[in-house]
Enzyme design. Structure first.
Site: not given
Length: 428
Positions: A267, A269, A352
């Site tokens: 992912d 961040d 995120d």
């Protein structure tokens, strides 16, 4: 009324003043560490050892060959040994042993052979004779290292029992379900008990899913395809463009494994902040709304900042304060970068977005950079060695009862008395 005499407190017996001679095993001289063992038990064990023909010295000296401890770590016994050497001025290199060796030796009536399970684990020797620090946060761990050939060989090894478990239906099903965004072990286990085995089962049986799980199932393939560095940097630029529209001067920092130099991850961040405290408030909602209007967000769920500086931060092992920043869990629609993972022209990527006030930004950057093991060790070091509580919001000195401010990661390491470890060396 008759006076009842006070019961005298029993004093713990002391070990005998000295050994009754060299004993049956002149090459073995024991010293029992009283810390956590207690004076009474130490005296009892000393008498037992003498009865078996062992020599036990009351105090440490250069003659001691075996140091026996109970319920102490290797680091604690090593520290105790250094103190003894400073006081008595004697050298020597005794074996640091767990009480299990002593117990087995007493049962055998002779000193049993020392095995690795008997030895207390202390700092190991690194190449060139240097001592390896006991905490991962004191060591530099690059992605590529000199022991790569050895670790590669070890990673290629197989275990029959592990392979059997990996081939089981339950393992394969649990692994499949827990890869769905928003699905944990408990939910996956419940679905398995209900007879579900495939992603198609979830759809055909109209399994009740949360909005997050629906998005995770819908984009399952993309979300389980590694995110390349170029994709992470493209996502960062898109967010930076949105941030500049609403708050000039605010910054967007790529964190996580990519900041540590990893070429790919699972992912992205991104940390948002502004050099003026308080200006970051309300930024996230505007950025997310604009990105959504541009068709760049496939799913999003935001949470407010619930962190507040009270008398002190939560103790180590409490709630994961990393999640108490204002934060948005999202799935981005990222234009294809030319790779094979996005034949339709775009790819779903987990992102995120985390907003940190500038006073907390260095701690957030440190916490969100990782690795997870490095961060765990850093916080353990702060707690055990410095009596401080470190989290992604602050550093708190429990002895002075105050927060220690920092404007950079380097200052945090300085507060902890540690040599600064750059991000690329935190891949423990």
């Amino acid at each position: 009324m008759a006076l009842v005499p006070l019961k005298k407190r029993r004093r713990a017996p002391s070990p005998p003043a000295g050994p009754p001679g060299p004993g049956r095993f002149p090459d073995v001289v024991l010293c029992l560490v009283e810390k956590r063992m207690g004076a009474s038990r130490r005296a009892f064990l000393t008498q037992l050892a003498w009865a078996k023909g062992f020599r036990v010295d009351r105090a440490y000296s250069a003659a001691v060959t075996h140091v026996v401890s109970e319920q102490n770590s290797g680091a604690e016994v090593a520290q105790w040994l250094e103190q003894q050497r400073e006081e008595c001025g004697d050298g020597g290199d005794p074996a640091l042993l767990d009480i299990s060796w002593f117990t087995e030796s007493m049962g055998a009536g002779r000193p049993v052979e020392i095995e690795s399970r008997h030895r207390l684990r202390v700092a190991e020797l690194a190449p060139h004779g240097r001592q390896m620090a006991p905490y991962a946060c004191q060591r530099r761990t690059p992605l590529l290292h000199s022991n790569q050939p050895l670790t590669d060989v070890l990673e290629d090894g197989v275990c029959a029992e592990v392979e059997r478990v990996k081939l089981s239906e339950r393992y394969r099903t649990m692994k499949l379900f827990t890869k769905i965004f928003g699905v944990g072990v408990r939910t996956a286990s419940r679905w398995y008990q209900e007879g579900l085995r495939t992603l198609l089962d979830l759809q055909e049986r109209n399994t009740k899913l949360t909005r997050q799980q629906q998005a995770g199932l819908r984009h399952y393939g993309d979300l389980n395809t590694p995110v390349e560095r170029s994709e992470a940097e493209s996502t960062s630029r898109a967010v930076q463009e949105a941030v500049k529209r609403f708050l000039p001067g605010a910054s967007v920092t790529l964190a996580g494994g990519f900041r540590r130099g990893k070429p790919r991850g699972h992912d992205v961040d991104l940390l948002l902040t502004h050099p003026e405290e308080g200006r970051e408030v309300g930024l996230l909602s505007r950025v997310v709304s604009w990105l959504d209007s541009q068709g760049l967000i496939l799913y999003q769920h935001s949470q407010e900042n619930s962190y507040g500086l009270r008398e002190g931060p939560e103790p180590l092992g409490g709630r994961d304060v990393m999640d108490r920043f204002e934060r948005c869990f999202s799935i981005f629609r990222l234009e294809a970068q030319g790779g094979p993972g996005a034949p339709r022209g775009w790819k779903a990527v987990r992102v995120d977005l985390v907003v940190a006030p500038v006073s907390q930004f260095p701690f957030a950057l440190l916490g969100w950079t990782g690795s997870r093991h490095f961060e765990r060790e850093l916080r353990r070091f702060a707690s055990r060695e410095r009596k401080m509580v470190l989290n992604s919001h602050a550093l708190y000195d429990t002895r002075q009862n105050l927060f220690l401010p920092a404007t950079s990661e380097e200052e945090i390491f300085e507060h902890l008395g540690l040599e600064y470890v750059p991000p690329a060396q935190r891949n423990a």
